[in-house]
Scaffold this motif. Sequence first.
Motif, PDB file in Angstrom:
ATOM      1  N   ALA A  20       0.711  -1.330   0.071  1.00  0.00           N
ATOM      2  CA  ALA A  20      -0.211  -0.262  -0.302  1.00  0.00           C
ATOM      3  C   ALA A  20       1.202   1.144  -0.290  1.00  0.00           C
ATOM      4  CB  ALA A  20      -0.687  -0.132   1.103  1.00  0.00           C
ATOM      5  N   SER A  57      -4.007   4.345   1.063  1.00  0.00           N
ATOM      6  CA  SER A  57      -5.519   3.858   0.361  1.00  0.00           C
ATOM      7  C   SER A  57      -5.841   5.523  -1.236  1.00  0.00           C
ATOM      8  CB  SER A  57      -6.152   3.600   0.906  1.00  0.00           C
ATOM      9  OG  SER A  57      -6.690   2.614   1.976  1.00  0.00           O
ATOM     10  N   ALA A 345      -9.665   8.205  -1.395  1.00  0.00           N
ATOM     11  CA  ALA A 345      -9.126   6.766  -1.136  1.00  0.00           C
ATOM     12  C   ALA A 345     -10.132   6.414  -1.783  1.00  0.00           C
ATOM     13  CB  ALA A 345      -8.510   6.379   0.230  1.00  0.00           C
TER      14      ALA A 345
END
Length: 363
Positions: A20, A57, A345
Motif C-alpha cells: 500500500a 489508500s 481513497a
Amino acid sequence: MAGPLAGVRVLEFAGSAPTAFVGTVLSGLGADVVRVDRAPGTAPGPDAPRPPENPLSRGRRSVALDLKSPEGVEAALELTGHADILVEGFRPGVADRLGIGPNAALARNPRLVYGRVSGWGQQGEWAGRAAHDLAVLALTGALDTDPATGDPVQPPSAYLSSFAGGANAHVQGLLAALHERERSGRGQVVDTALADGAALISTLIQQWREVPGNHTVTDAPHYGLYRAADGRHLVVAAIEPRLYQNLLDHLGLTGTEGLPDRSDPAAWPDLRALIAGRFATRDRDHWVKVFDAVDAGVAPVLTAAEAAEHHQLAAREAFVRIGGTLQPAPPSRFDRTPADIPGRAPLPGEHTAEVLAEWRGLS
C-alpha cells in the motif's frame, strides 16, 4: 494524471502495508495506480459510506476480483498485460498458486516489472513466516544493545522496516527496473525483503557500535528529548559546535561555573540534568519563540495539526487535505512535471467496470 510517472500503469494487489505504501508513493509521482481488492458481496453504490481517509489508500482506483475463480484470475492477467508495474506482497508461493505469479504474468507481458515485497524474502526457512516490524528490526541488528545503557535500543514508533527499509527500497528497485527496460525492452522480477532494507538503514549505527568505547549520538545530552514546564516536549540536535554554543547561549548556560564538558561521556548525566532543568522552567511555546530564529538544533514536538501550521512546513505545503482529512503531501517536488494532489481513497471495487473497459481498450 500529471507528474513524472504520468502514463505509467501500476497494478497493486491489496493485502499488505508495504505494498500500500508503494502504491501511494507511485501514485504521488503521477502513475495510474489500480488496486486489486477482494471481490465484495455486492458492488458499492454511489451512496455507500466511506471509511475514514487513509493516506495509504489514496490516489488510486480499485477493481474487485475473485482471485480464487478462473474468471477473476483471467481478468487479473488481462490487466497485467497492460501494466508497466505489478506490485504484490503475498507470502512466498501464494501468487504462484493463485496463477498470477511471475511466470504467468511475464508470459502475458514480457515488458512487465514484477515487484514482490515480503518480510523475509523468497528464500530461507523463515520466508513463509509473518514479518511484523518489531521482529524484523530485532533480527537485523537495528535494536542491538546500546553501549551506554546495556539495554536494547527502544524501537521507533514509525514502521521503520516496513516503510523506510522495505517499501521505499522497493520503489527504488521498481523505478530502476523501469529505467533498465528502456534499454533492454524487457521486464523482470524485483524482489525486496523488509529484512534487507532494515539491515541497510541500520548500517551506520551498527558500524559505530562495533568500535570499543563508542557511544551513539542518541546517548548524548545534546541530542535528545526534553520536557518543558507545561508537559510538552522539544528535541535538541545540537551536534555541531556552533549549534551547541547557540543552545548554551539561549538557555543561559554559557559561562556557567562547572559546566560539564560535553566531550566527556562521564559528564553527560550531569549535563543532561542541567539542560533539562532549564527547559523545565518555561513552557514549550516560550522555547519555540526563543529558538525559532536561532540555528541550535532545537525543534518542538508537534502534533500533525500543529505541524501543518508550522511556517516551515506550510512554506513547503507539506500537508494537504484529501476528503476533508489532513494528510502528508507527496514528498518530492518537480519543477517541470508537477504531480496532482492525490485523490481520495476508493471504495473496494468502486472502479471495476471503468478500469476493465479502459484497460481492455488499450493497444
